[in-house]
Design an enzyme around this catalytic site. Structure first.
Site, PDB file in Angstrom:
ATOM      1  N   GLU A  62       1.052  -0.773  -0.204  1.00 31.81           N
ATOM      2  CA  GLU A  62       0.189  -0.248   0.202  1.00 31.81           C
ATOM      3  C   GLU A  62       1.132   1.311   0.139  1.00 31.81           C
ATOM      4  OE1 GLU A  62      -3.060   0.468  -0.221  1.00 31.81           O
ATOM      5  OE2 GLU A  62      -3.876  -1.565   0.232  1.00 31.81           O
ATOM      6  N   GLU A 115      -2.924  13.352  -3.166  1.00 30.37           N
ATOM      7  CA  GLU A 115      -1.314  14.144  -3.252  1.00 30.37           C
ATOM      8  C   GLU A 115      -0.932  13.639  -1.890  1.00 30.37           C
ATOM      9  OE1 GLU A 115      -0.467  16.477  -4.033  1.00 30.37           O
ATOM     10  OE2 GLU A 115      -1.384  17.800  -5.173  1.00 30.37           O
TER      11      GLU A 115
END
Lengths: 237, 237
Positions: A62, A115
């Site tokens: 991840e 972001e």
DNA sequence: TACCTTTGTTTAAATTCTAAACTAAGGAAT
DNA sequence: ATTCCTTAGTTTAGAATTTAAACAAAGGTA
């Protein structure tokens, strides 16, 4: 009783990534959520664990997917499972923490989450979920652990001076300046540092460069655990 | 991304219960499995976490259901999630450890799991799943933690002598006999013990009975964390 | 009353820690 | 080339702490 009879919670893995660039503060890697719960807020990198992967592997996967950062030291921290901590339902998060030297892993910026940014640990934005709590625990753990395990070296470049090492300890522990030159004695007598050269082109006496000697460290750990040595590894700051 | 899109692992809570009765060994509370995987083998108390309960609460609930033991100190240990650790499919176990004084909590024996028994920690039977690994980690953690946190008191009766406390430490750490009378000095100077009387009817000079003073301990922890004290709590054995 | 066992105190020697003074090694300034 | 400045690294004396042993105390038991 086979598992399918039970309602099952969702399981995520989250990672508190500490970064260090030689300055006076630690950095933390956060992502800005692009979707549903807490959209637009900053959060820890992480996501749902897959059915055939180990927890630590899931955390690293991840992390790389969301931030591009990979190849770093990671360790399990704590599992957060209070009902209600996630508005989507019962979500249990196996939190990890990771350490990275920012000069090795350049400005993370990537990918499917909108972001990615490094924040100073003492200037964090508002955080999604219970991530502020997770970060607080990770910080406590890092401070405690750095005193008796040489994990700090993960935050430094391969070769470093004793001055840099001391500055790192002072940054992590939040102590202004400690033990002056005794720090040197304590670290060196453990034998876990190996000389690898001298600094070049500095406007003062060049410092000796050291490297962490993993082999010697493992040897000391074994000797301690088998009772041969007692205090060999206390570089208690 | 709502959680229901993901396949979900099962989540269990398991508990490593350490017991102490004043003797020369620690005990471990195990149950004999009555059903399907590993039927008849010994295992840690535990089971599937419910959808609306906290992890620690689930651990205590399962413990009481399966063994009748309740009201004890419990803390999260580590989460075990390697694929394949349970033949029923993907099962992630949030392991805990607990401490109990056997004179307060008499011979656990109960209930829906077939058998319950205390085993000496150094004479354990063959264990189901990866429970041997979990126990090993719990033991390591207990040994490490008892050196810098007063969790050992959970294993003693309310009132105890310094001799009993020292015997407990020697048992947990597996050291034959250490530090002779200096142990006394180190523990007492912390101030976390409170005198509550003397032994009665013993064939030698009666020892002073002490009780753990939680309030003083919390105060010291705060002073240490705020930087006022540094070594106050090192009763480093 | 003497003796045994375990508890608890005192203390001197050994060790370790602290902090300061001192020395060293470069580049920069003059 | 010489002096100065800065940071690196060493030495050491005094302070503090630890260790281990000797010693004293408080019961019960014979």
């Amino acid at each position: 009783m086979p598992t399918y009879e039970h309602p099952r919670p969702s399981v995520t893995v989250d990672v508190v990534v500490f970064g260090y660039d030689g300055g006076h503060d630690l950095k933390l890697l956060l992502i800005q959520r692009g979707s549903d719960p807490y959209q637009g807020q900053w959060a820890l990198p992480g996501g749902f664990v897959e059915m055939d992967e180990d927890l630590e592997a899931g955390a690293l996967r991840e992390l790389e997917e969301e931030t591009g950062v990979k190849d770093l030291f990671v360790e399990q921290l704590y599992t957060f499972g209070k009902p209600g901590r996630d508005p989507r339902g019962r979500v249990i998060s196996v939190a990890h923490y990771a350490l990275v030297n920012l000069s090795k892993h350049p400005a993370a910026a990537a990918s499917d989450a909108s972001e990615v940014a490094w924040f100073s640990l003492d200037k964090l934005p508002e955080l999604a979920f219970d991530h502020a709590e997770i970060i607080k625990l990770a910080t406590t753990r890092l401070r405690a652990k750095v005193r008796y395990q040489p994990i700090g070296f993960e935050l430094l470049p391969e070769e470093f001076t004793l001055g840099e090492l001391q500055a790192l300890y002072e940054t992590i522990l939040g102590v202004p300046e400690f033990n002056k030159r005794n720090f040197r004695t304590r670290i060196l007598r453990t034998g876990i540092l190996e000389e690898v050269g001298r600094q070049q082109n500095v406007a003062h006496r060049p410092a000796i460069l050291y490297r962490f000697n993993e082999a010697t460290y493992q040897q000391l750990v074994e000797q301690r655990d088998s009772g041969v040595l007692r205090r060999a590894l206390d570089f208690e700051i």
